[in-house]
Design a protein around this motif. Structure first.
Motif, PDB file in Angstrom:
ATOM      1  N   GLU A  35       5.341   2.826   3.618  1.00 33.72           N
ATOM      2  CA  GLU A  35       6.065   3.770   3.643  1.00 33.72           C
ATOM      3  C   GLU A  35       7.001   3.790   2.526  1.00 33.72           C
ATOM      4  OE1 GLU A  35       7.676   3.918   7.442  1.00 33.72           O
ATOM      5  OE2 GLU A  35       5.678   4.275   8.448  1.00 33.72           O
ATOM      6  N   LYS A  36       7.854   2.610   2.336  1.00 36.35           N
ATOM      7  CA  LYS A  36       9.112   2.762   1.529  1.00 36.35           C
ATOM      8  C   LYS A  36       8.801   2.065  -0.119  1.00 36.35           C
ATOM      9  CE  LYS A  36      11.549   2.049   5.476  1.00 36.35           C
ATOM     10  NZ  LYS A  36      12.575   1.640   6.508  1.00 36.35           N
ATOM     11  N   THR A  37       7.822   1.958  -0.397  1.00 33.24           N
ATOM     12  CA  THR A  37       7.655   1.446  -1.981  1.00 33.24           C
ATOM     13  C   THR A  37       8.135   2.517  -2.821  1.00 33.24           C
ATOM     14  OG1 THR A  37       5.335   2.147  -2.002  1.00 33.24           O
ATOM     15  CG2 THR A  37       5.492  -0.064  -1.409  1.00 33.24           C
ATOM     16  N   ASN A  38       8.436   3.626  -2.536  1.00 35.69           N
ATOM     17  CA  ASN A  38       9.132   4.575  -3.449  1.00 35.69           C
ATOM     18  C   ASN A  38      10.546   4.803  -3.086  1.00 35.69           C
ATOM     19  OD1 ASN A  38       6.824   5.083  -5.032  1.00 35.69           O
ATOM     20  ND2 ASN A  38       6.329   6.461  -3.412  1.00 35.69           N
ATOM     21  N   ASP A  39      11.013   4.171  -2.256  1.00 33.58           N
ATOM     22  CA  ASP A  39      12.647   4.119  -1.910  1.00 33.58           C
ATOM     23  C   ASP A  39      13.327   3.054  -2.516  1.00 33.58           C
ATOM     24  OD1 ASP A  39      15.069   3.681  -0.282  1.00 33.58           O
ATOM     25  OD2 ASP A  39      14.063   4.317   1.614  1.00 33.58           O
ATOM     26  N   SER A  40      14.065   3.586  -3.413  1.00 38.27           N
ATOM     27  CA  SER A  40      15.032   2.564  -4.276  1.00 38.27           C
ATOM     28  C   SER A  40      15.894   1.651  -3.374  1.00 38.27           C
ATOM     29  CB  SER A  40      15.703   3.336  -5.491  1.00 38.27           C
ATOM     30  OG  SER A  40      16.655   4.282  -4.695  1.00 38.27           O
ATOM     31  N   ALA A  41      16.640   2.154  -2.439  1.00 40.14           N
ATOM     32  CA  ALA A  41      17.441   1.334  -1.911  1.00 40.14           C
ATOM     33  C   ALA A  41      16.677   0.218  -0.854  1.00 40.14           C
ATOM     34  CB  ALA A  41      18.226   2.044  -0.660  1.00 40.14           C
ATOM     35  N   ARG A  48      16.658  -8.375  -2.986  1.00 37.16           N
ATOM     36  CA  ARG A  48      17.568  -9.478  -2.358  1.00 37.16           C
ATOM     37  C   ARG A  48      17.024 -10.304  -1.515  1.00 37.16           C
ATOM     38  NH1 ARG A  48      20.888  -4.916  -2.887  1.00 37.16           N
ATOM     39  NH2 ARG A  48      20.483  -4.233  -0.823  1.00 37.16           N
ATOM     40  N   ARG A  49      16.330  -9.838  -0.661  1.00 35.02           N
ATOM     41  CA  ARG A  49      15.787 -11.086   0.373  1.00 35.02           C
ATOM     42  C   ARG A  49      14.384 -11.703  -0.092  1.00 35.02           C
ATOM     43  NH1 ARG A  49      13.451  -8.442   4.825  1.00 35.02           N
ATOM     44  NH2 ARG A  49      12.758  -6.655   3.824  1.00 35.02           N
ATOM     45  N   VAL A  50      13.758 -11.120  -1.055  1.00 32.18           N
ATOM     46  CA  VAL A  50      12.365 -11.762  -1.563  1.00 32.18           C
ATOM     47  C   VAL A  50      12.537 -11.746  -2.954  1.00 32.18           C
ATOM     48  CG1 VAL A  50      10.018 -11.743  -1.585  1.00 32.18           C
ATOM     49  CG2 VAL A  50      11.199 -11.111   0.648  1.00 32.18           C
ATOM     50  N   PRO A  51      13.034 -13.143  -3.637  1.00 33.40           N
ATOM     51  CA  PRO A  51      13.224 -12.920  -5.107  1.00 33.40           C
ATOM     52  C   PRO A  51      11.774 -12.911  -5.828  1.00 33.40           C
ATOM     53  CG  PRO A  51      13.915 -15.186  -4.137  1.00 33.40           C
ATOM     54  CD  PRO A  51      13.366 -14.442  -2.988  1.00 33.40           C
ATOM     55  N   THR A  52      11.860 -12.131  -6.986  1.00 31.17           N
ATOM     56  CA  THR A  52      10.740 -11.995  -7.934  1.00 31.17           C
ATOM     57  C   THR A  52      10.383 -12.891  -8.888  1.00 31.17           C
ATOM     58  OG1 THR A  52      12.118 -10.826  -9.309  1.00 31.17           O
ATOM     59  CG2 THR A  52      10.995  -9.413  -7.592  1.00 31.17           C
ATOM     60  N   ALA A  69      -1.206  -5.916   1.610  1.00 25.41           N
ATOM     61  CA  ALA A  69       0.135  -5.851   1.210  1.00 25.41           C
ATOM     62  C   ALA A  69       0.108  -6.041  -0.265  1.00 25.41           C
ATOM     63  CB  ALA A  69       1.094  -6.574   2.024  1.00 25.41           C
ATOM     64  N   ALA A  70      -0.613  -6.981  -0.812  1.00 24.57           N
ATOM     65  CA  ALA A  70      -0.615  -7.671  -1.991  1.00 24.57           C
ATOM     66  C   ALA A  70      -0.383  -6.698  -3.240  1.00 24.57           C
ATOM     67  CB  ALA A  70      -2.051  -8.525  -2.435  1.00 24.57           C
ATOM     68  N   ASP A  71      -1.168  -5.561  -3.256  1.00 22.18           N
ATOM     69  CA  ASP A  71      -1.198  -4.607  -4.450  1.00 22.18           C
ATOM     70  C   ASP A  71       0.076  -4.049  -4.641  1.00 22.18           C
ATOM     71  OD1 ASP A  71      -3.520  -5.565  -5.726  1.00 22.18           O
ATOM     72  OD2 ASP A  71      -4.630  -3.878  -4.688  1.00 22.18           O
ATOM     73  N   PRO A  72       0.658  -3.262  -3.482  1.00 23.96           N
ATOM     74  CA  PRO A  72       2.084  -2.556  -3.468  1.00 23.96           C
ATOM     75  C   PRO A  72       3.061  -3.547  -3.827  1.00 23.96           C
ATOM     76  CG  PRO A  72       1.025  -2.249  -1.431  1.00 23.96           C
ATOM     77  CD  PRO A  72       0.077  -3.188  -2.109  1.00 23.96           C
ATOM     78  N   GLU A  75       2.881  -4.482  -7.773  1.00 23.29           N
ATOM     79  CA  GLU A  75       3.391  -3.115  -8.496  1.00 23.29           C
ATOM     80  C   GLU A  75       5.050  -3.331  -8.303  1.00 23.29           C
ATOM     81  OE1 GLU A  75       1.801   0.494  -6.860  1.00 23.29           O
ATOM     82  OE2 GLU A  75      -0.179  -0.196  -7.277  1.00 23.29           O
ATOM     83  N   LEU A  76       5.511  -3.952  -7.562  1.00 24.51           N
ATOM     84  CA  LEU A  76       7.093  -4.134  -7.483  1.00 24.51           C
ATOM     85  C   LEU A  76       7.454  -5.464  -8.188  1.00 24.51           C
ATOM     86  CD1 LEU A  76       7.934  -3.094  -3.876  1.00 24.51           C
ATOM     87  CD2 LEU A  76       8.180  -1.551  -5.806  1.00 24.51           C
TER      88      LEU A  76
END
Length: 99
Positions: A35-41, A48-52, A69-72, A75-76
């Motif tokens: 639901e929220k992969t387009n929500d910038s907040a 902040r919670r899960v480092p890239t 969950a892997a592909d979305p 993409e982040l």
């Protein structure tokens, strides 16, 4: 898995998490990812919670949702590695449970 070299993400839903979860895990429900992969907040909070900058191992109850969950997450900018083992199998293999 060393906490400094990887992050464990539980993609089960909040009610499942509240019944018990792995001590080392961070909750990111699959429903939120969808639901929220387009929500910038939401994305800023997730980063902040899960480092890239380290691999992210995803797990769920039986292995299906962590693959979804892997592909979305990729993409982040995440290096996602879905785990074949489900929650109970991870407990049986020695991961600690937190209630």
């Amino acid at each position: 898995m060393n906490a400094r070299t990887a992050t464990l993400v539980d993609v089960r839903e909040t009610d499942e998490w509240e019944e018990g979860h792995l001590l080392a895990a961070t909750l990111v429900p699959l429903s939120e990812i969808g639901e929220k992969t387009n929500d910038s907040a939401w994305i800023a909070d997730l980063k902040r919670r899960v480092p890239t900058d380290r691999p992210v191992y995803t797990h769920c109850k039986s292995g299906g949702r962590c693959v979804m969950a892997a592909d979305p997450l990729r993409e982040l900018g995440y290096d996602v590695r879905p785990m074949k083992e489900g929650y109970v199998e991870l407990l049986d293999s020695g991961f600690e449970r937190e209630d």
